[in-house]
Scaffold this motif. Structure first.
Motif, short mmCIF file in Angstrom:
data_model
loop_
_atom_site.label_atom_id
_atom_site.label_comp_id
_atom_site.label_asym_id
_atom_site.label_seq_id
_atom_site.Cartn_x
_atom_site.Cartn_y
_atom_site.Cartn_z
N ALA A 395 -6.22 10.28 -9.33
CA ALA A 395 -5.25 9.87 -8.33
C ALA A 395 -5.57 8.48 -7.79
O ALA A 395 -4.67 7.67 -7.53
CB ALA A 395 -5.20 10.89 -7.20
N ASP A 396 -6.86 8.19 -7.62
CA ASP A 396 -7.26 6.87 -7.14
C ASP A 396 -6.81 5.78 -8.12
O ASP A 396 -6.25 4.75 -7.72
CB ASP A 396 -8.77 6.83 -6.96
CG ASP A 396 -9.25 5.52 -6.36
OD1 ASP A 396 -9.01 5.29 -5.17
OD2 ASP A 396 -9.84 4.72 -7.12
N ALA A 397 -7.04 6.01 -9.40
CA ALA A 397 -6.60 5.04 -10.41
C ALA A 397 -5.08 4.95 -10.46
O ALA A 397 -4.51 3.86 -10.63
CB ALA A 397 -7.15 5.44 -11.79
N ALA A 398 -4.40 6.08 -10.30
CA ALA A 398 -2.94 6.08 -10.31
C ALA A 398 -2.38 5.33 -9.10
O ALA A 398 -1.38 4.61 -9.20
CB ALA A 398 -2.42 7.51 -10.35
N LEU A 399 -3.00 5.50 -7.95
CA LEU A 399 -2.57 4.76 -6.76
C LEU A 399 -2.82 3.26 -6.92
O LEU A 399 -2.03 2.44 -6.44
CB LEU A 399 -3.29 5.30 -5.52
CG LEU A 399 -2.81 6.68 -5.06
CD1 LEU A 399 -3.79 7.27 -4.06
CD2 LEU A 399 -1.41 6.59 -4.45
N ALA A 400 -3.91 2.91 -7.60
CA ALA A 400 -4.15 1.49 -7.90
C ALA A 400 -3.04 0.93 -8.77
O ALA A 400 -2.59 -0.21 -8.58
CB ALA A 400 -5.51 1.33 -8.58
N ALA A 401 -2.55 1.74 -9.71
CA ALA A 401 -1.44 1.30 -10.57
C ALA A 401 -0.18 1.08 -9.75
O ALA A 401 0.56 0.12 -9.96
CB ALA A 401 -1.19 2.33 -11.67
N VAL A 402 0.08 1.98 -8.80
CA VAL A 402 1.25 1.81 -7.93
C VAL A 402 1.09 0.56 -7.08
O VAL A 402 2.04 -0.23 -6.94
CB VAL A 402 1.43 3.06 -7.04
CG1 VAL A 402 2.54 2.83 -6.01
CG2 VAL A 402 1.73 4.29 -7.88
N ALA A 403 -0.11 0.36 -6.53
CA ALA A 403 -0.34 -0.82 -5.70
C ALA A 403 -0.15 -2.12 -6.47
O ALA A 403 0.32 -3.12 -5.92
CB ALA A 403 -1.76 -0.76 -5.10
N SER A 404 -0.48 -2.11 -7.74
CA SER A 404 -0.38 -3.34 -8.55
C SER A 404 1.05 -3.75 -8.81
O SER A 404 1.31 -4.87 -9.23
CB SER A 404 -1.10 -3.14 -9.89
OG SER A 404 -0.39 -2.24 -10.73
N THR A 405 2.01 -2.85 -8.58
CA THR A 405 3.42 -3.17 -8.83
C THR A 405 4.10 -3.76 -7.61
O THR A 405 5.26 -4.18 -7.70
CB THR A 405 4.21 -1.91 -9.25
OG1 THR A 405 4.24 -0.99 -8.15
CG2 THR A 405 3.55 -1.24 -10.45
N ARG A 406 3.41 -3.82 -6.48
CA ARG A 406 4.04 -4.37 -5.27
C ARG A 406 4.26 -5.87 -5.44
O ARG A 406 3.40 -6.58 -5.96
CB ARG A 406 3.16 -4.11 -4.06
CG ARG A 406 3.13 -2.66 -3.60
CD ARG A 406 2.26 -2.46 -2.41
NE ARG A 406 0.88 -2.83 -2.69
CZ ARG A 406 -0.15 -2.58 -1.90
NH1 ARG A 406 0.05 -1.95 -0.76
NH2 ARG A 406 -1.38 -2.93 -2.22
N PRO A 407 5.38 -6.38 -4.95
CA PRO A 407 5.61 -7.82 -5.05
C PRO A 407 4.60 -8.58 -4.20
O PRO A 407 4.17 -8.12 -3.14
CB PRO A 407 7.02 -7.98 -4.52
CG PRO A 407 7.28 -6.77 -3.67
CD PRO A 407 6.50 -5.67 -4.32
N ALA A 408 4.20 -9.73 -4.69
CA ALA A 408 3.25 -10.54 -3.94
C ALA A 408 3.88 -11.04 -2.65
O ALA A 408 5.08 -11.28 -2.55
CB ALA A 408 2.80 -11.73 -4.80
N ALA A 409 3.06 -11.18 -1.64
CA ALA A 409 3.55 -11.68 -0.34
C ALA A 409 4.03 -13.12 -0.50
O ALA A 409 3.48 -13.90 -1.23
CB ALA A 409 2.44 -11.59 0.69
N ALA A 410 5.09 -13.42 0.24
CA ALA A 410 5.66 -14.77 0.17
C ALA A 410 4.71 -15.80 0.77
O ALA A 410 3.99 -15.50 1.70
CB ALA A 410 7.00 -14.79 0.89
#
Length: 410
Positions: A395-410
């Motif tokens: 789950a930790d690795a899967a959450l890292a994958a979800v986090a990596s898809t967030r758009p970068a801050a402007a």
């Protein structure tokens, strides 16, 4: 999964099975990568036909309570299988199982048996109507009580006449419940309610004491039956009944899934004032008195009545929930975990199309952990600390994958 055994089986099934598969077990309703076909199961693990293993948090969609191939359950089933299963009538195991249910379940004065959850809920409704001589039934809007026309979530093949006497209320809303009862008037046969709200793809909701008491009082005032659907919850949340801690007892309850640890069995339990109607209605099936599932049910109750199973499920469910919450915080992911810890549901904030949930589950699956993105999951007694920690690592690795898809801050 191209060029896999699973893919080949799906292709073969398409030629001889409409749509290749049907119902809630259809893997096409899950994210890409989920297998449709399985080869074997042991404890809390599954192996698909291509040899991949999974730490399982669906537990056969609930029936696996003690672990696949639990030695005590299997021994009881095998002993009965050598004697007979589907015969001209039930075996002694039916009487023994009914006695155990009456001893164990708080409201139960008697028990009847069926094969699956829809059989049990439909039998409850039939008995309630027979006992009261009335037609109207109240059900929570969005609740799932089975897959036949009177209650199916699909309207395909369903006529308005099939649901002509079904009225709806909002779960945990006493005013809504009372308004629906007023609409039913003197034709109210019963109120059907899930042990807690576990509708698909929405936050789970435990019943409030006020709502449970209102349901009981409404039935008492109208002379109607309070029907508790324990098909998913039975024996996972409490042995005596999921509303016992609220001080509210139903007149009828529907049970299935876990009561025989995976063997096909369902039951209706009821109070004495429902006994005559239960003896008079015609509900039956050639396989309903199969002796092997009943022997498995007797053995399952034997294990449960020795104690410790519900407490273990609560402890492991708490470990899983707290671990996922901690990992989500580390990765800056906002999610919601609702309902009983032994029947977990994980939904992500700002995820209207379930893209985050799907990615989370696909990533966990690739690491050998079988979660579901929209349906409540299930723990079984074979989930121990090591298995929960294994799931948390995935789950930790899967959450890292979800986090990596967030758009970068402007």
């Amino acid at each position: 999964m191209k060029n896999s055994i699973d893919a080949a089986l799906r292709e073969r099934a398409l030629r001889v099975v409409p749509g290749g598969m049907w119902g809630h077990l259809h893997a096409a309703k899950l994210p890409d990568g989920y297998p449709q076909y399985f080869a074997r199961a042991e404890g809390c693990r599954l192996w698909d036909v291509d040899g991949r293993s999974y730490l399982d948090f669906m537990c056969s969609w609930g029936p696996n309570l003690l672990g696949h191939h639990h030695p005590e359950i299997e021994a009881a089933a095998e002993r009965q299988a050598r004697l007979g299963d589907c015969m001209n009538g039930p075996a002694e195991a039916m009487v023994e199982l009914a006695e155990l249910l009456v001893e164990t379940i708080g409201h139960a004065d008697w028990a009847q048996f069926q094969k699956n959850g829809t059989d049990a809920t439909t039998t409850c409704v039939t008995i309630a109507r027979a006992a009261t001589g009335r037609r109207k039934l109240l059900a929570a809007r969005g609740a799932y009580h089975g897959a036949v026309p009177w209650c199916s979530p699909s309207v395909l093949g369903v006529t308005s006449e099939d649901r002509a006497h079904l009225l709806y209320y909002e779960f945990n809303n006493p005013e809504s419940l009372q308004a629906a009862a007023k609409e039913a008037g003197d034709d109210l046969a019963g109120i059907l309610v899930s042990a807690y709200r576990h509708d698909l793809a929405r936050d789970q909701e435990l019943p409030t004491a006020a709502f449970a008491r209102a349901a009981r009082a409404t039935c008492d005032e109208a002379g109607a039956a309070l029907i508790l659907d324990e098909v998913r919850t039975g024996f996972r949340l409490a042995l005596a009944g999921s509303w016992e801690h609220l001080g509210v007892r139903p007149d009828l309850s529907a049970w299935s899934k876990a009561i025989a640890n995976g063997y096909p069995l369902a039951a209706v339990t009821g109070r004495d004032w429902m006994r005559k109607a239960a003896s008079q209605v015609f509900v039956t099936g050639s396989f309903w008195c199969g002796a092997v599932p009943m022997a498995a049910g007797v053995a399952t109750l034997g294990v449960l009545r020795r104690g410790g199973v519900v407490e273990h499920l609560e402890a492991m469910g708490t470990r899983l929930r707290q671990g996922i919450e901690a990992a989500a915080t580390r990765h800056g992911i906002r999610l919601r975990q609702t309902g009983p810890v032994q029947m977990p549901l994980i939904l992500f904030e700002d995820d209207p199309d379930f893209a985050k949930g799907n990615l989370f589950c696909q990533s966990a699956l690739a690491r050998g952990v079988y979660f579901h993105p929209r349906h409540n999951m299930f723990l079984c007694a074979a989930h121990g600390e090591a298995e929960i920690d294994e799931a948390l690592a995935a789950a930790d690795a899967a959450l890292a994958a979800v986090a990596s898809t967030r758009p970068a801050a402007a």
